[in-house]
Write an enzyme that holds these catalytic residues in place. Structure first.
Site, short mmCIF file in Angstrom:
data_model
loop_
_atom_site.label_atom_id
_atom_site.label_comp_id
_atom_site.label_asym_id
_atom_site.label_seq_id
_atom_site.Cartn_x
_atom_site.Cartn_y
_atom_site.Cartn_z
N LYS A 147 -6.52 10.09 -1.74
CA LYS A 147 -5.56 10.83 -0.93
C LYS A 147 -4.63 11.68 -1.78
CE LYS A 147 -7.46 8.43 2.47
NZ LYS A 147 -8.18 7.32 1.86
N ASP A 156 0.87 -1.18 0.00
CA ASP A 156 0.00 0.00 0.00
C ASP A 156 0.91 1.23 0.00
OD1 ASP A 156 -1.68 2.14 0.59
OD2 ASP A 156 -3.00 0.94 1.86
#
Length: 389
Positions: A209, A184
């Protein structure tokens, strides 16, 4: 664009150039330099099975999403990029494509709460098992693996404790046990870190994000180092259907163009915030990989361009004081999520990581997490000093 042409076109370009140009081909009809938003569900066929550009139905493929997926692959140095409706949709597709009942996964002991919930409450119901390990300790990863381990899952930096994992070292462990390594890369972004080049098989992003960067879109992504694996995931993406919509894909594609300059500013501001907090009497510890005191600092220096915009810290007077700091901040907006141009503050134990309460992944109750934006660093420091006063 084919993988071969994409590789040729970006092989000798710097990241900033790739971010702006990969997938962003001028519109052939009008010459528009920004790809159009193809807000369409279906496409006229030139006779039965005569597809124009391979498009028949927008769950299967959409030109705007295709542009983003080409861009994502180029940014991560991968062979195939896939765009999803959210980061967790991307993770769910990955698990369902690569795992079967009885398979085992090693996950971090400080994973994102939503990831833990997906393993514990969803994947577990169809027979996928997992073990928790401190992935910053290579031997702990090896010890947690079993003969049924198919995936090793890593977040680096991790959420919310900013742990650092040596990607290359853990990739070696995964290969030695016949497992795939999933990283990730949301906190670092591909500008600061390139997991595929370090041996990872798949990179996961919440494009909500830093990739989107403006707190106006929800999305997710997978990027693979192997074309065959990418094709397998693309089959499941279409079969499961949690794809990025055209407008969402367009927003992420727009955001990526400024990723490099934003990440430079995020990192610069976060470094100043971490240094100030380290000297503050009401702060018992600061978690930021850019600090030499951070246990993962040397590894971060080795595998990251800079240290990102996320800072966590523990308040000396406990949980109530940590909550008070969150409430007193003004310029730092109290809210979940991260990676936008505006600064955010939150209490993970009661907010983003409430789902891990009582588990091995429970976070300290006195922890505060900051997503440091790109405002004036002086103004951000003043706001935090006032909140801590």
């Amino acid at each position: 664009m084919s993988d071969e042409r994409r590789t040729e076109s970006t092989a000798h370009q710097n990241f900033e150039t790739i971010a702006i140009h990969a997938g962003n081909t001028a519109d052939p009809l009008t010459g528009a330099v920004v790809p159009p938003i193809y807000q369409v569900s279906t496409y006229k066929q030139d006779g039965v099975g005569g597809l124009r550009g391979g498009y028949e139905y927008s769950r299967s493929a959409n030109p705007t999403r295709s542009a983003l997926e080409e861009n994502l692959a180029a940014l991560e140095g991968g062979r195939r990029g896939l765009a999803f409706a959210s980061g967790l949709a991307a993770e769910d597709c990955l698990l369902r494509a690569l795992l079967a009942p009885g398979d085992h996964v090693v996950i971090p002991n400080d994973a994102y709460g939503g990831t833990f919930r997906l393993f514990a409450k969803v994947a577990g119901r169809w027979g996928v098992e997992f073990s928790v390990a401190d992935t910053s300790d290579v031997e702990a990863v090896r010890a947690a693996a079993t003969e049924r381990t198919k995936l090793v899952w890593v977040e680096t930096p991790s959420n919310p404790l900013l742990g650092i994992t040596d990607i290359a070292a853990v990739a070696g462990v995964a290969r030695s046990i016949g497992a795939r390594l999933v990283v990730d890369n949301t906190f670092a972004s591909p500008y600061l870190q390139q997991p595929l080049a370090l041996g990872a098989d798949v990179v996961v992003h919440s494009t909500t994000k830093y990739m989107g960067g403006h707190s106006d879109v929800v999305g997710g992504a997978l990027v693979t180092a192997d074309e065959a694996l990418g094709e397998e995931l693309a089959f499941h993406q279409n079969a499961m259907g949690a794809v990025a919509g055209p407008f969402d894909a367009w927003l992420v594609l727009r955001g990526v163009k400024t990723l490099a300059v934003r990440m430079d500013r995020h990192s610069e501001n976060a470094s100043r915030v971490a240094e100030m907090l380290s000297a503050h009497p009401r702060v018992s510890s600061v978690l930021y990989p850019g600090l030499e005191s951070h246990p993962g600092h040397d590894v971060a220096v080795k595998q990251m361009k800079s240290f990102g915009g996320m800072v966590s810290f523990r308040v000396a007077d406990g949980e109530a004081a940590a909550v008070e700091v969150c409430d007193r901040a003004k310029l730092f907006t109290l809210g979940e999520s991260l990676g936008g141009v505006e600064s955010l503050i939150e209490h993970p134990g009661r907010m983003t990581h409430a789902s891990v309460a009582g588990s091995l992944l429970e976070v300290p109750s006195d922890l505060v997490r900051l997503s440091v934006g790109i405002e004036s660093a002086d103004d951000l420091l003043a706001d935090l000093r006032a909140a801590l006063a």
